[in-house]
Scaffold this motif. Sequence first.
Motif, short mmCIF file in Angstrom:
data_model
loop_
_atom_site.label_atom_id
_atom_site.label_comp_id
_atom_site.label_asym_id
_atom_site.label_seq_id
_atom_site.Cartn_x
_atom_site.Cartn_y
_atom_site.Cartn_z
N THR A 259 0.83 -1.22 0.00
CA THR A 259 0.00 0.00 0.00
C THR A 259 0.87 1.27 0.00
O THR A 259 0.34 2.37 -0.15
CB THR A 259 -0.95 0.04 1.22
OG1 THR A 259 -0.16 0.10 2.41
CG2 THR A 259 -1.87 -1.17 1.25
N ALA A 261 3.11 2.07 -2.29
CA ALA A 261 3.04 2.57 -3.68
C ALA A 261 1.60 2.95 -4.05
O ALA A 261 1.38 3.96 -4.71
CB ALA A 261 3.56 1.51 -4.64
N SER A 262 0.62 2.15 -3.58
CA SER A 262 -0.75 2.37 -4.07
C SER A 262 -1.52 3.42 -3.29
O SER A 262 -2.42 4.05 -3.83
CB SER A 262 -1.53 1.05 -4.05
OG SER A 262 -1.72 0.61 -2.73
N ARG A 263 -1.18 3.63 -2.00
CA ARG A 263 -2.00 4.52 -1.17
C ARG A 263 -1.25 5.71 -0.55
O ARG A 263 -1.86 6.68 -0.12
CB ARG A 263 -2.64 3.74 0.00
CG ARG A 263 -3.52 2.57 -0.38
CD ARG A 263 -4.80 3.02 -1.07
NE ARG A 263 -4.57 3.26 -2.48
CZ ARG A 263 -5.45 3.82 -3.32
NH1 ARG A 263 -6.61 4.24 -2.85
NH2 ARG A 263 -5.19 3.96 -4.58
N ASN A 265 1.69 7.15 -1.95
CA ASN A 265 2.64 7.76 -2.87
C ASN A 265 1.92 8.42 -4.04
O ASN A 265 0.90 7.91 -4.52
CB ASN A 265 3.56 6.64 -3.39
CG ASN A 265 4.61 7.13 -4.34
OD1 ASN A 265 5.45 7.96 -3.98
ND2 ASN A 265 4.59 6.65 -5.56
N ASN A 266 2.47 9.54 -4.49
CA ASN A 266 1.96 10.16 -5.71
C ASN A 266 2.13 9.17 -6.86
O ASN A 266 3.25 8.72 -7.13
CB ASN A 266 2.76 11.44 -5.98
CG ASN A 266 2.27 12.17 -7.21
OD1 ASN A 266 1.65 11.59 -8.10
ND2 ASN A 266 2.55 13.47 -7.25
N PRO A 267 1.04 8.78 -7.53
CA PRO A 267 1.16 7.76 -8.58
C PRO A 267 2.12 8.13 -9.70
O PRO A 267 2.55 7.27 -10.46
CB PRO A 267 -0.26 7.62 -9.13
CG PRO A 267 -1.13 8.48 -8.32
CD PRO A 267 -0.33 9.27 -7.33
N LEU A 268 2.48 9.41 -9.79
CA LEU A 268 3.41 9.81 -10.85
C LEU A 268 4.87 9.59 -10.46
O LEU A 268 5.77 9.80 -11.27
CB LEU A 268 3.17 11.27 -11.23
CG LEU A 268 1.75 11.56 -11.75
CD1 LEU A 268 1.58 13.04 -12.05
CD2 LEU A 268 1.45 10.73 -12.99
N ASP A 269 5.08 9.20 -9.19
CA ASP A 269 6.45 8.91 -8.73
C ASP A 269 6.62 7.39 -8.61
O ASP A 269 6.01 6.77 -7.74
CB ASP A 269 6.71 9.54 -7.36
CG ASP A 269 6.84 11.04 -7.45
OD1 ASP A 269 7.35 11.54 -8.47
OD2 ASP A 269 6.41 11.72 -6.50
N PRO A 270 7.45 6.79 -9.47
CA PRO A 270 7.58 5.33 -9.44
C PRO A 270 8.15 4.80 -8.12
O PRO A 270 9.09 5.40 -7.56
CB PRO A 270 8.54 5.03 -10.58
CG PRO A 270 8.52 6.24 -11.43
CD PRO A 270 8.25 7.39 -10.53
N THR A 299 13.23 3.57 -6.33
CA THR A 299 12.57 4.88 -6.41
C THR A 299 13.39 5.77 -7.35
O THR A 299 14.49 5.38 -7.75
CB THR A 299 12.55 5.56 -5.02
OG1 THR A 299 13.88 5.50 -4.47
CG2 THR A 299 11.60 4.86 -4.05
#
Length: 447
Positions: A259, A261-263, A265-270, A299
């Motif tokens: 979560t 990455a999914s919840r 983190n800004n989805p535009l930042d890998p 990252t």
Amino acid sequence: MKIVMLPALCLWLVSAVSGLAQQTPQSLADAELPSLLTIYKDLHSHPELSTKEQRSAEIVAKELRATGCDVTENFGKYDKSGSKCYGVVGVMKNGAGATVLVRTEMDALPVQEQTGALYASKITMTAVDGKQVPVMHACGHDIHMAALIGTARLLSRLKDSWHGTIIFIGQPAEEAVGGAYAMLNAGLYDRFGKPDYALALHDDAEIEAGKIGISEGYTQANVDSVDVTVKGIGGHGAYPHKVKDPIVLSAEIINAWQTIASRENNPLDPVVVTVGSILGGTKHNIIPDEVKMQLTVRTYKPEVRRRVLAAIDRIAKGCATAAGLPPDKMPEVNVLKGEALNATYNNPELTKRVTAALKSAIGDKNVIHKDPIMAADDFSDFSLPDHSVPACMFHVGAVDPANAAESKKTGASLPSLHSSKFLPVPEPTLRTAVIGMSSAVVDLTKK
Ligand SMILES: [Zn+2]
Ligand SMILES: [Zn+2]
């Protein structure tokens, strides 16, 4: 007499003019190719593991010296291993002007080659753990070394077109991480000067030979290796109410980490959080006292890196608290310092310049956009943590165009880098690499 001399003079003039006309990266690369291919095939047949690149380094040093470089061998200092560092630094001076660093890696991988090439490796070496392992240039660092030598040869012949200083780097231990750091740690920039630009190339297992892929900004990731020990209170598998089960807790922690990455983190930042190893327990009916996990975390931005690593720690401890574990049984989360890698950042201004130089050298249609990846390369170290040395890495296609077309048509995947079946098509790959790198360097230092 005059009548006899005139054709001879004309002939001389024609050959002198055509001789001048031939002094281009393309024609010089063609002239050097047979010799460079011999060097490449020899390097391919004699791969060496990370930190053991003695023979490769000697070849790189010898060939750089032959182009007029001032060469320093065995340059670099590893922090821990105590191994000798086989770093090579070749300095080519041509008056005042910009300093450009050009880097190749020299190490190979513990892979059993299955390419079927006539010059395939049959080498085995002793790995760090004492085991005898097969060794292969499965990442194309042999192509990179030959391309560096070719670039040095071309630049030594093109001295009328550029001025300044080129620092050629033969870097050990890229695959094992630490070779670039070892060279910087030994005072590379204090001794040889801080470059104005740093360039590198990597062969590419998806792009067809003859083409080069490139993009601006972050192109490869920060890498952090994290060890986690999840503690529990072990006991009999039939009495879960008497224990604190670290295996169930680990499963919860692993899911909760996803979560980040999914919840969070800004989805535009890998962000990638991969649990690559999990070890716990000995038998069906015993609940163990602890579970050990090994993570790789990828990252791009430094602030994202800090936040993700903090979240891994916070979530592990939060899940343990929710499971009712006491403060002295909190998970231990350890980010391994010696294994961290910084993201590769292609300086946008420099990358635009290099792209233009590549286009004029190999044609507009042969320079394509290459999507960033979450793999890593310690070439980033040469840029320094503050990116104060503008850097650019481009990707040289190594795939037979017929195979690339077939793969596009059928969807069948091609052998990737590090595969036992990865083999660049030697001639067009090396030719494009040499022309591309020489043209980029000449553009950055042109008169
Ligand atoms: Zn590699
Ligand atoms: Zn590589």
